[in-house]
Scaffold this active site. Structure first.
Site, PDB file in Angstrom:
ATOM      1  N   TYR A 107       0.379  -1.135   0.432  1.00 26.56           N
ATOM      2  CA  TYR A 107       0.276  -0.058   0.051  1.00 26.56           C
ATOM      3  C   TYR A 107       1.205   1.229  -0.040  1.00 26.56           C
ATOM      4  O   TYR A 107       0.196   1.948   0.096  1.00 26.56           O
ATOM      5  CB  TYR A 107      -0.785  -0.054   1.526  1.00 26.56           C
ATOM      6  CG  TYR A 107      -2.550  -0.936   0.875  1.00 26.56           C
ATOM      7  CD1 TYR A 107      -1.809  -1.632  -0.023  1.00 26.56           C
ATOM      8  CD2 TYR A 107      -3.445  -0.745   1.717  1.00 26.56           C
ATOM      9  CE1 TYR A 107      -3.303  -2.638   0.191  1.00 26.56           C
ATOM     10  CE2 TYR A 107      -4.423  -1.488   1.313  1.00 26.56           C
ATOM     11  CZ  TYR A 107      -4.509  -2.430   0.883  1.00 26.56           C
ATOM     12  OH  TYR A 107      -5.555  -3.494  -0.011  1.00 26.56           O
ATOM     13  N   LYS A 123       2.829 -14.839   5.656  1.00 26.72           N
ATOM     14  CA  LYS A 123       3.181 -15.303   4.229  1.00 26.72           C
ATOM     15  C   LYS A 123       4.716 -15.619   4.012  1.00 26.72           C
ATOM     16  O   LYS A 123       5.227 -15.719   3.319  1.00 26.72           O
ATOM     17  CB  LYS A 123       2.662 -14.871   3.038  1.00 26.72           C
ATOM     18  CG  LYS A 123       2.087 -16.212   2.025  1.00 26.72           C
ATOM     19  CD  LYS A 123       1.203 -17.075   2.422  1.00 26.72           C
ATOM     20  CE  LYS A 123       1.449 -18.494   0.843  1.00 26.72           C
ATOM     21  NZ  LYS A 123       0.800 -19.825   1.451  1.00 26.72           N
ATOM     22  N   ASP A 150      -3.286 -17.641   4.594  1.00 23.03           N
ATOM     23  CA  ASP A 150      -3.897 -17.928   3.818  1.00 23.03           C
ATOM     24  C   ASP A 150      -4.932 -19.579   4.877  1.00 23.03           C
ATOM     25  O   ASP A 150      -6.029 -19.569   5.194  1.00 23.03           O
ATOM     26  CB  ASP A 150      -3.950 -19.066   2.834  1.00 23.03           C
ATOM     27  CG  ASP A 150      -1.542 -19.986   2.861  1.00 23.03           C
ATOM     28  OD1 ASP A 150      -1.714 -19.449   3.628  1.00 23.03           O
ATOM     29  OD2 ASP A 150      -2.186 -20.586   1.642  1.00 23.03           O
ATOM     30  N   ASP A 166      -5.921  -5.491   5.846  1.00 23.80           N
ATOM     31  CA  ASP A 166      -6.924  -4.948   5.551  1.00 23.80           C
ATOM     32  C   ASP A 166      -7.843  -6.076   5.065  1.00 23.80           C
ATOM     33  O   ASP A 166      -8.987  -6.026   5.248  1.00 23.80           O
ATOM     34  CB  ASP A 166      -6.417  -4.210   3.926  1.00 23.80           C
ATOM     35  CG  ASP A 166      -7.343  -3.835   3.707  1.00 23.80           C
ATOM     36  OD1 ASP A 166      -8.844  -2.918   3.401  1.00 23.80           O
ATOM     37  OD2 ASP A 166      -7.586  -3.125   2.050  1.00 23.80           O
TER      38      ASP A 166
END
Length: 332
Positions: free
Chosen positions: A122, A169, A202, A226
């Site tokens: 972002y 991740k 995930d 987010d």
């Protein structure tokens, strides 16, 4: 005290008026300085944020905003991103909990999402390598990781939370997310009384829709934060009950995170609960803990009773009627 109020687009003006009325009913003494911002203002003026808005926020240190839209394809950057980067509001705080009276698949959700607010993808560092290849930079720094992780653990300690989970991740993005995870573990060692663990993004999403009660405080880089913020809002009935605070060292900006709902704007149909809950967060941070608790209790009681509620939760009341019902409870 003075605080900035940005109604925003669509239903923003209606729910901002709810804040004004509730603020007066609680005798907060807040003097609201109202400024325009968003797509509607841009269509009139060619500017996304009214002159003086940023100076007023800097002077006050406190702001509350409604939903703002960004004109598409006209070169404007999101207001939220601009405000977060301009005032270094590095922590986005999103409490999410089950509300009695709002039908959902779960009845025991009580989570807090702590999202790093200033970097990651972002940051907006994108460029074209050629006509067919676009590149975006995932910027992760140790100082920002340390700051957001410490914020999460301090929040947990202050609010009696028992566990903080890092979202990442790092199994794939070994340098960027790896730095976030390593920093999290270093900070966690300073808070031995709080359980610290981590979960791959995930896998986290799957676990949240299976057994959300296993989580307490989630801390995440910007993009993951987010995504899981909206996912968690869905667990408790949607964005209509999702308040948020953007917290920096000297500036705090509170907001309703739902959209501007232009299809019902001006029709007295909007649910003001999210912005009122954000206002309660603001009052709590101002030290008005009793008034914050009273407002939250009034919202919860009104929704649980289910008689005078808005259409999104099965009622027929308008924004004004719902607001007046809340105010009546505050007077009890």
């Amino acid at each position: 005290m003075k605080a900035v109020l940005i109604p925003g687009d669509g239903i923003g003006r209606e729910i901002a008026e709810s804040v004004r009325e509730v603020s007066a009913a609680l005798n907060t003494g807040i003097e609201w300085q109202e400024f325009a911002a968003g797509a509607e203002y841009a269509a009139e003026s060619g500017e996304l944020i009214a002159p003086g808005t940023l100076d007023a926020i800097e002077a006050c240190g406190w702001a509350l905003k409604g939903p703002t839209a960004t004109p598409i394809g006209k070169g404007f950057r999101s207001i939220n991103v601009q405000l977060r980067q301009r005032f270094s509001t590095y922590a986005n705080l999103r409490p999410v909990h089950t509300l009695p009276g709002v039908p959902t698949r779960f009845d025991n959700v009580d989570l807090v999402i702590v999202r790093e607010n200033t970097e990651d993808l972002y940051k907006g560092i994108e460029y074209m390598l050629n006509d067919e290849i676009a590149n975006g930079v995932k910027l992760i720094t140790r100082p920002a990781c340390e700051k957001i992780c410490r914020f999460a653990f301090d929040y947990a300690r202050k609010n009696g939370r028992k566990k903080v989970t890092a979202v990442h991740k790092a199994n794939i993005m070994k340098l960027t997310d790896g730095l976030f995870l390593r920093t999290f573990r270093e900070v966690a060692a300073e808070y031995p009384e709080i359980t610290a663990d981590d979960c791959i993004i995930d896998a986290l999403c799957m676990k949240l829709v299976q057994k959300p009660e296993q989580f307490d405080v989630l801390v995440a880089p910007n993009l993951y934060g987010d995504i899981i913020s909206d996912l968690c809002a869905g667990l408790v009935g949607g964005l209509g009950f999702a308040p948020s605070a953007n917290i920096g060292d000297s500036t705090r900006i509170y907001e309703a995170v739902h959209g501007s709902a232009p299809d019902i704007a001006g029709q007295d149909k909007a649910n003001p609960s999210a912005i009122l809950m954000a206002f309660a967060m603001m009052l709590n941070d101002l030290g008005e803990t009793d008034k914050a608790a009273k407002l939250n209790a009034a919202i919860l009681a009104q929704v649980e009773e289910g008689k005078v509620v808005t259409a999104d939760i099965g009622g027929t009341a308008g924004t004004k009627e719902f607001t007046q019902a809340i105010i009546s409870r505050l007077a009890e």
